[in-house]
Design an enzyme around this catalytic site. Sequence first.
Site, PDB file in Angstrom:
ATOM      1  N   CYS A 171      39.444 101.052  21.190  1.00  0.00           N
ATOM      2  CA  CYS A 171      39.461  99.898  22.081  1.00  0.00           C
ATOM      3  C   CYS A 171      39.342 100.229  23.434  1.00  0.00           C
ATOM      4  O   CYS A 171      38.738  99.355  24.113  1.00  0.00           O
ATOM      5  CB  CYS A 171      40.708  98.896  21.887  1.00  0.00           C
ATOM      6  N   HIS A 221      46.562  97.477  23.108  1.00  0.00           N
ATOM      7  CA  HIS A 221      44.990  97.189  22.723  1.00  0.00           C
ATOM      8  C   HIS A 221      44.524  96.773  24.412  1.00  0.00           C
ATOM      9  O   HIS A 221      44.967  96.093  25.000  1.00  0.00           O
ATOM     10  CB  HIS A 221      45.116  96.017  22.096  1.00  0.00           C
TER      11      HIS A 221
END
Length: 469
Positions: A137, A319
């Site tokens: 990510c 994330h």
Amino acid sequence: MEHHQPEHPAPGETRTAEAVSPENHKVLSEPKEHPQDKDAKEADGAAGEQEPVDQASLPAQGQDNFESPPPDASSSQPGPARETRPETETAGACSRLQELPQSPRARQPELDFYCVKWIPWKGEQTPIITQSANGPCPLIAIANILFLQWKVKLPPQKEVITSDELMAHLGDCLLSIKPQEKSEGLQLNFQQNVDDAMTVLPKLATGLDVNVRFTGVSDFEYTPECSVFDLLGIPLYHGWLVDPQSPEAVSAVGKLSYNQLVEKIITCKHSSDTNLVTEGLIAEQFLETTAAQLTYHGLCELTAAAKEGELSVFFRNNHFSTMTKHKGHLYLLVTDQGFLQEEQVVWESLHNVDGDSCFCDSDFHLSHSPGKGPGTGGGSGSPEKQRQVDQDYLIALSLQQQQPPPQGTSGLSDLELAQQLQQEEYQQHQAAQAAPARAPSPQGRGAASGRPAAERRQRPKQESDCVLL
């Protein structure tokens, strides 16, 4: 090993005279102790034991250095004089030995590719990178910003890209940056930052070590990883802040980072001072109650800090997401590979901490659940109807911010109160929609909350009419 030479004197006699140099002839003439008819099986076994040593050094030394190896590797020197069979065996052993340690790496790039989704962005077809559950990510979030800024472009209709290609594009962007200041000291500092960023670049494919501070949405402990964001001019935000209206939590957390706070909790728990134990428990309670790593106070500060139209990276729950601000509202870029074919699902609203959100297209118009049929009000409606839906949604958000605070909420700010009222309205809407069965989909969470507030306000009235009848 050298006793193989007498076995085939005729076929390679002339070749041996050419291939064997004086220094090799010395080695070949040493083993007089071997019988002429030595057991071939023992010779092959010895060759099998010696060949891995030679092949292990092949990747590092190459075959050019094969003529002058150490004495233990000279056994493979007479190979050309024994026709082609030993060379074939050696090549086979080399390939097998190289495959064993490299097989995990060889399989990794085959799976290390990501699908490209093309979206209309400000009048131009623009690629964005989607990811699976375990995708890199940080790399994808930064790369998508570069794509949306048109600093990096892909060939039209490209459907797949690898992480190596993404890192190559990112490296080109870093190397193309030039310092704004021309003083020698600043240029040296800039070059050091570029070197640090290039060193950290491979980590983007596996994950970055980011340590948040609970004092501000852009406060992070500075690490070499942060230099990538600084050089590219990409803001890095988080929303994990302590509510200033909780003085105990503010005192317990202070200006510590997450790692420092965890160490403090462990130390306070084992302290004999009751005050320290209490402070440690308060800090631990803060981490437990804010496990989502986003607080309403943090969301308010994040909305205020982000600039209109700015593309940034939002960090939450380990994330990294691409974030932007449009007309005062925050949106996260939808990069889930499950929405690869959903052209109307591009952005996801970020307006509460519980995960309820609504999906929007590339123009930030509300989109409906992909699983809905055209008869249920979803699908692609007329532009006038879509504009009316968007207008109702924005009016509802404005009305929520203008409503007077109910009892017991006088301590909340206007924006926090609006978020709380909106959350209550979403919960009422979800309860009203619980009756009809809906097919599960990865977007069901956002679709349930994606209806405009104007529609949701009408449902209690319709239900009350039914009760009266």
